[in-house]
Design an enzyme around this catalytic site. Sequence first.
Site, short mmCIF file in Angstrom:
data_model
loop_
_atom_site.label_atom_id
_atom_site.label_comp_id
_atom_site.label_asym_id
_atom_site.label_seq_id
_atom_site.Cartn_x
_atom_site.Cartn_y
_atom_site.Cartn_z
N PHE A 149 -15.54 -29.72 -17.38
CA PHE A 149 -16.50 -30.65 -17.30
C PHE A 149 -16.06 -32.08 -17.37
O PHE A 149 -16.74 -33.01 -16.84
CB PHE A 149 -17.67 -30.28 -18.33
CG PHE A 149 -17.34 -30.92 -19.49
CD1 PHE A 149 -17.58 -31.98 -19.90
CD2 PHE A 149 -16.72 -30.27 -20.59
CE1 PHE A 149 -17.30 -32.89 -21.14
CE2 PHE A 149 -16.28 -30.64 -21.81
CZ PHE A 149 -16.36 -31.86 -22.17
N LYS A 173 -14.35 -23.86 -7.82
CA LYS A 173 -15.62 -23.49 -8.65
C LYS A 173 -15.41 -24.36 -10.00
O LYS A 173 -14.67 -24.48 -10.89
CB LYS A 173 -15.24 -21.84 -9.48
CG LYS A 173 -16.36 -21.21 -9.87
CD LYS A 173 -17.22 -21.96 -10.93
CE LYS A 173 -16.41 -21.87 -12.33
NZ LYS A 173 -17.32 -22.86 -13.24
N GLU A 176 -19.96 -25.77 -14.18
CA GLU A 176 -21.20 -25.61 -14.03
C GLU A 176 -22.05 -26.62 -14.55
O GLU A 176 -23.31 -27.04 -14.42
CB GLU A 176 -21.80 -24.23 -14.55
CG GLU A 176 -21.87 -23.67 -15.87
CD GLU A 176 -20.34 -23.31 -16.55
OE1 GLU A 176 -19.35 -23.86 -15.84
OE2 GLU A 176 -20.19 -22.45 -17.35
N ARG A 177 -21.42 -27.22 -15.70
CA ARG A 177 -22.26 -28.34 -16.24
C ARG A 177 -22.17 -29.69 -15.52
O ARG A 177 -23.11 -30.59 -15.97
CB ARG A 177 -21.62 -28.68 -17.73
CG ARG A 177 -21.87 -27.51 -18.69
CD ARG A 177 -21.37 -27.75 -19.85
NE ARG A 177 -19.95 -27.18 -20.16
CZ ARG A 177 -19.33 -27.44 -21.26
NH1 ARG A 177 -19.83 -27.79 -22.44
NH2 ARG A 177 -17.73 -26.99 -21.25
N SER A 226 -9.96 -24.96 -21.39
CA SER A 226 -9.26 -25.00 -22.81
C SER A 226 -8.43 -24.00 -22.76
O SER A 226 -8.35 -23.23 -21.83
CB SER A 226 -10.78 -24.40 -23.51
OG SER A 226 -11.22 -23.43 -23.24
N CYS A 281 -8.45 -34.63 -21.93
CA CYS A 281 -7.28 -33.82 -22.43
C CYS A 281 -6.23 -34.66 -22.90
O CYS A 281 -5.37 -34.33 -23.46
CB CYS A 281 -7.14 -32.79 -21.05
SG CYS A 281 -6.31 -33.88 -19.94
N GLU A 382 -8.62 -28.27 -31.63
CA GLU A 382 -8.94 -29.35 -30.65
C GLU A 382 -10.57 -29.80 -30.76
O GLU A 382 -11.56 -28.85 -30.47
CB GLU A 382 -8.65 -29.03 -29.18
CG GLU A 382 -9.19 -30.05 -28.19
CD GLU A 382 -8.83 -29.64 -26.54
OE1 GLU A 382 -9.21 -28.46 -26.45
OE2 GLU A 382 -8.54 -30.33 -25.83
#
Length: 498
Positions: A149, A173, A176-177, A226, A281, A382
């Site tokens: 995201f 893909k 979805e957020r 992640s 990240c 994290e």
Amino acid sequence: MDIYEHWIAGAARPANSNRLGPVYNPATGEQERQVRLADETDVAAAVHAAKTAFESWSETSVTARARIMFAFRQLLVEHELELAGVISREHGKTIDDARGEVVRGREVVEFACGIPQLLKGDFNDQVSGGVDSFSFRQPLGVVAGITPFNFPIMVPLWMHPIAIACGNTFVLKPSERVPGASDLVARLYREAGLPDGVFNVVHGDKVAVDALLRSPDVAAVSFVGSTPIAKYVHETATAHGKRVQALGGAKNHAVVMPDADLDYVTDHLVAAGYGSAGQRCMAISAVVAVGPVADALVAKLRDKTRQVRIGPGDDPASEMGPVISAAARERILSYVDEGRAAGAEVVVDGRDTSVAGKPEGFYVGPTLLDHVHPAMKVYTDEIFGPVLSVLRVATLDEAIDLIAANPYGNGTAVFTSSGEVARTFQRRVPVGMIGVNVPIPVPMAFHSFGGWKDSLFGDHHIHGPEGVRFYTRAKVVTQRWPHVNEESLAALNFPNAT
Ligand code: NAD
């Protein structure tokens, strides 16, 4: 409420699945849209479109492919503000920050415009009498990208321009957020002249991911997200015979030496720790203060942290927006609670932050923790939020040992005025991307991006030259063109003349 649908074979398509997910505006906390969540049939339709398009796309000349990248690049320039607006609305980051990610992603398209040069092979004349040998690279087929995201456009752009320019077809893909940016990118590719089916988008969750990982028609998977999911994607996709690069999470350390310029360091650490609300990240999350520097550094960080202006991403006065979701907010706050209970000092406390007129927004204020120890969860995990933890060590060796013991190895930085310290650090630290007086050392598009250890599973870093290698495979041709009636010289032994 509007629904983001899948983009398959050049158009938004009605789906088989009737599952829908919510798309929020984190600045207000309100749900603004919905996104279709694919089932296996929807994924199969996208993969089929990509497989069909591969037949002609892989035969399209490399110059024609490059021209489409030039056109796509121009459209990204023209739509920069629109893209930044969509990203800011769904992710929460400031418009300026969103523009930054559009530009950094566009640089990968600029790199892909040079694909004729990047795909040049090698040729050896006369490797034996009358024999030449040459090598070249060919595309893999249908490749898939699964993305997080936190960079709704830049991370997918690390993948698809290079994959497509190399002659592959692509199924994305996205998270979805934050589905909006990928939807727009699909439309821009069509406008740029990309044939239908070369770039497809399926929205969804684990169901869609699993269908891609298991599809016999997907040749390779690029994943960013992640660490637990990266590991799962790497294991599952390799078990299904695919080439995989899976980039995971991070805990990025900045080592501050006593000879560093503390005002410079403070400005950069506050920007690197709290920019995008710490949801990068490559964000700095652990500050390692060496020797006597700690007290003065923490005092300066405290003053600067208190000045960070928090608000909605579309307010030009905001320097930091909300975090992605209510659940992320709760998770971050509980880490701070836990750190405090474990003995960390909360120097700046962002837990009670609110923004005027946005009572339901997912805001967490910038938080500074001191006296953090390596065993505390605020250090081992994290957090992925605006929390900077200061750890104190006595020497550079101790700082390097601390970083080496951490399971992540994405990015790190050293702040010093000593070339010798910088050189020792860059040679010894087991981390993929290193900054010297640069807090977020994200490589430019013409280098490759990637961490070590639990920050990357697979052999190839992403974009740059390694991206071209990942999305192609090599062929070597050995050829002879005998004269008419030439003596054959064929023998049953291996040729052994020197
Ligand atoms: P995430 O791992 O939750 O999601 C990433 C993708 O995996 C999404 O598309 C999601 O739909 C899918 N996914 C989620 N759960 C899944 C499951 N159980 N099975 C299959 N697929 C699943 O990550 P996120 O929260 O979207 O993004 C933040 C994470 O990404 C952080 O850990 C961050 O460090 C990492 N990240 C890493 C890099 C890098 O370059 N190393 C870059 C950006 C983000």
